[in-house]
Design a protein around this motif. Structure first.
Motif, PDB file in Angstrom:
ATOM      1  N   GLN A   1      40.212  29.592  41.895  1.00  0.00           N
ATOM      2  CA  GLN A   1      39.374  30.323  40.951  1.00  0.00           C
ATOM      3  C   GLN A   1      40.147  30.622  39.665  1.00  0.00           C
ATOM      4  O   GLN A   1      39.593  30.582  38.563  1.00  0.00           O
ATOM      5  CB  GLN A   1      38.878  31.623  41.597  1.00  0.00           C
ATOM      6  CG  GLN A   1      37.917  31.380  42.755  1.00  0.00           C
ATOM      7  CD  GLN A   1      37.543  32.654  43.491  1.00  0.00           C
ATOM      8  OE1 GLN A   1      38.317  33.610  43.538  1.00  0.00           O
ATOM      9  NE2 GLN A   1      36.356  32.676  44.077  1.00  0.00           N
TER      10      GLN A   1
ATOM     11  N   LYS B   1      34.631  33.794  40.323  1.00  0.00           N
ATOM     12  CA  LYS B   1      35.931  34.465  40.376  1.00  0.00           C
ATOM     13  C   LYS B   1      35.873  35.822  41.084  1.00  0.00           C
ATOM     14  O   LYS B   1      36.779  36.642  40.961  1.00  0.00           O
ATOM     15  CB  LYS B   1      36.477  34.651  38.956  1.00  0.00           C
ATOM     16  CG  LYS B   1      36.697  33.345  38.207  1.00  0.00           C
ATOM     17  CD  LYS B   1      37.352  33.580  36.871  1.00  0.00           C
ATOM     18  CE  LYS B   1      37.482  32.282  36.079  1.00  0.00           C
ATOM     19  NZ  LYS B   1      38.303  31.280  36.765  1.00  0.00           N
ATOM     20  N   LYS B   2      34.827  36.051  41.850  1.00  0.00           N
ATOM     21  CA  LYS B   2      34.643  37.366  42.466  1.00  0.00           C
ATOM     22  C   LYS B   2      35.759  37.706  43.452  1.00  0.00           C
ATOM     23  O   LYS B   2      36.293  38.820  43.455  1.00  0.00           O
ATOM     24  CB  LYS B   2      33.284  37.424  43.166  1.00  0.00           C
ATOM     25  CG  LYS B   2      32.816  38.829  43.481  1.00  0.00           C
ATOM     26  CD  LYS B   2      31.345  38.838  43.868  1.00  0.00           C
ATOM     27  CE  LYS B   2      30.841  40.267  44.021  1.00  0.00           C
ATOM     28  NZ  LYS B   2      29.393  40.307  44.346  1.00  0.00           N
TER      29      LYS B   2
ATOM     30  N   GLU C   1      39.121  38.347  41.590  1.00  0.00           N
ATOM     31  CA  GLU C   1      39.160  39.669  40.959  1.00  0.00           C
ATOM     32  C   GLU C   1      39.372  40.772  41.987  1.00  0.00           C
ATOM     33  O   GLU C   1      40.112  41.735  41.744  1.00  0.00           O
ATOM     34  CB  GLU C   1      37.861  39.893  40.183  1.00  0.00           C
ATOM     35  CG  GLU C   1      37.730  38.976  38.967  1.00  0.00           C
ATOM     36  CD  GLU C   1      36.322  38.951  38.390  1.00  0.00           C
ATOM     37  OE1 GLU C   1      35.418  39.570  39.018  1.00  0.00           O
ATOM     38  OE2 GLU C   1      36.117  38.312  37.338  1.00  0.00           O
TER      39      GLU C   1
ATOM     40  N   MET D   1      43.126  40.685  43.149  1.00  0.00           N
ATOM     41  CA  MET D   1      44.011  41.219  42.110  1.00  0.00           C
ATOM     42  C   MET D   1      43.884  42.736  42.012  1.00  0.00           C
ATOM     43  O   MET D   1      44.885  43.453  41.876  1.00  0.00           O
ATOM     44  CB  MET D   1      43.688  40.568  40.762  1.00  0.00           C
ATOM     45  CG  MET D   1      44.070  39.102  40.679  1.00  0.00           C
ATOM     46  SD  MET D   1      43.486  38.299  39.157  1.00  0.00           S
ATOM     47  CE  MET D   1      44.274  39.292  37.908  1.00  0.00           C
ATOM     48  N   ARG D   2      42.665  43.218  42.103  1.00  0.00           N
ATOM     49  CA  ARG D   2      42.428  44.661  42.027  1.00  0.00           C
ATOM     50  C   ARG D   2      43.053  45.382  43.229  1.00  0.00           C
ATOM     51  O   ARG D   2      43.681  46.438  43.081  1.00  0.00           O
ATOM     52  CB  ARG D   2      40.920  44.912  41.978  1.00  0.00           C
ATOM     53  CG  ARG D   2      40.523  46.357  41.773  1.00  0.00           C
ATOM     54  CD  ARG D   2      39.047  46.473  41.443  1.00  0.00           C
ATOM     55  NE  ARG D   2      38.191  45.886  42.473  1.00  0.00           N
ATOM     56  CZ  ARG D   2      37.474  44.774  42.299  1.00  0.00           C
ATOM     57  NH1 ARG D   2      37.510  44.119  41.150  1.00  0.00           N
ATOM     58  NH2 ARG D   2      36.719  44.305  43.277  1.00  0.00           N
TER      59      ARG D   2
ATOM     60  N   ASP E   1      47.898  39.406  36.988  1.00  0.00           N
ATOM     61  CA  ASP E   1      47.964  37.943  36.977  1.00  0.00           C
ATOM     62  C   ASP E   1      48.213  37.500  38.416  1.00  0.00           C
ATOM     63  O   ASP E   1      49.214  37.890  39.028  1.00  0.00           O
ATOM     64  CB  ASP E   1      49.102  37.479  36.062  1.00  0.00           C
ATOM     65  CG  ASP E   1      49.124  35.966  35.855  1.00  0.00           C
ATOM     66  OD1 ASP E   1      48.750  35.236  36.795  1.00  0.00           O
ATOM     67  OD2 ASP E   1      49.532  35.523  34.764  1.00  0.00           O
TER      68      ASP E   1
END
Length: 320
Positions: A167, A175-176, A179, A182-183, A189
């Motif tokens: 993604q 890109k769900k 994201e 990463m969160r 990054d």
């Protein structure tokens, strides 16, 4: 009064239980993982000692009062060369009479005390263990992330990480999941995870499976597909148990953190319930009690163990 010690050294955390023969004394302790491959001997030893000391201190019992113990350890009897190191380590932790088994056997003993049945455990790793009417134990999978553990938390987490990088670089437009990962891990990054503590950590990679489950519940098609793939792998393992016996149906219980994901668990349960050769049941006791049962059977006869289990059933029913 005689006391027994049970230790469940899992890939995520370690639990210790100290129990008196009449169940009037029950003390517990907790600590970090006990996977010697990912943690190293010193860390595993410290976690085992911490959990045991906490359980003893909670009921004011000394380790010298323990007449028998059982340790369930990840990778034990897996054929990966850790058995000698685990034997040596546990002898230093508890020099008394003890029995060492693979940690999945604790779940089997707790789910089906003194009877046949199969346990499908999927946590950091994944393995099915089955005991037949002749008391013979068979295992399917549990061969580690390089050769197996299909449908495990690590299996899902690794595929999630690989998907996130697809993604990131545009091979997948949605890109769900990227994201969400990463969160959750706190990076801006995704490339930071290459040099992050995720590198070489089975526990951290496996923890990503919870994120996949959460995003799947938000109707993300990619996360759903990852869970459906894991579901299929777990069912392949489960169906293979039918080739090990002619005594059907086989009672089977599910255990481990992966089955806390309702999206996956519901699909596994639905398929098992539709199969006439399998009977889905709940585990009778928590896994840690399997260690106590094995510690008792190491020094007592079957009648003593049966009486102990009956007392535990009565105690459990009283507290419900």
């Amino acid at each position: 009064m005689e006391y027994f010690l049970g230790v469940d050294g899992g890939g995520t955390h370690t639990r210790s239980l100290v129990v008196s023969e009449d169940l009037s004394v029950i003390g517990s302790g907790f600590a970090g993982p006990a996977d010697i491959l990912s943690m190293g001997k010193d860390s595993v030893r410290n976690n085992l000692v911490h959990a045991i000391e906490a359980s003893l201190a909670s009921v004011n019992i000394s380790i010298e009062q323990i007449v028998s113990s059982c340790f369930g350890m990840p990778t034990y009897l897996d054929g990966v060369g850790t058995d000698e190191a685990i034997n040596s380590l546990i002898k230093k932790v508890f020099p008394g009479l003890t029995v060492i088994v693979n940690d999945v056997q604790l779940a089997l003993e707790a789910s089906f005390p003194m009877k046949s049945g199969a346990i499908m455990l999927s946590g950091t790793g994944a393995m099915l263990m089955f005991r037949n009417a002749s008391n013979e134990i068979h295992r399917i999978d549990g061969w580690g992330e390089l050769a197996g553990d299909m449908g495990s938390g690590y299996y899902i987490g690794l595929k999630a990480l690989q998907t996130a990088f697809k993604q990131f670089d545009g091979r997948i437009k949605n890109k769900k999941l990227l994201e969400a990962i990463m969160r959750e891990i706190g990076v801006f990054d995704i490339r930071e995870v290459i040099n992050h503590s995720f590198n070489g950590s089975r526990k951290l990679v496996a923890s990503l499976s919870k994120i996949v489950c959460s995003v799947a519940n938000e109707e993300d098609a990619i996360s759903k597909a990852l869970l459906e793939d894991a579901t299929n792998e777990l069912l392949i393992t489960i169906f293979a148990v039918k080739d090990l016996t002619d005594s059907l149906p086989i009672e089977i219980a599910l255990s481990g953190g992966v089955f806390k994901c309702s999206y996956l668990r519901e699909r596994v349960e639905k398929t098992i319930l539709a199969d006439k050769d399998l009977k889905l049941v709940n585990s009778e006791f928590d896994n840690i009690w399997g260690a106590i049962f094995l510690a008792i059977s190491n020094v007592k006869d079957r009648r003593f163990l049966q009486d102990f289990i009956d007392k535990l059933r009565s105690l459990s029913a009283h507290h419900k």
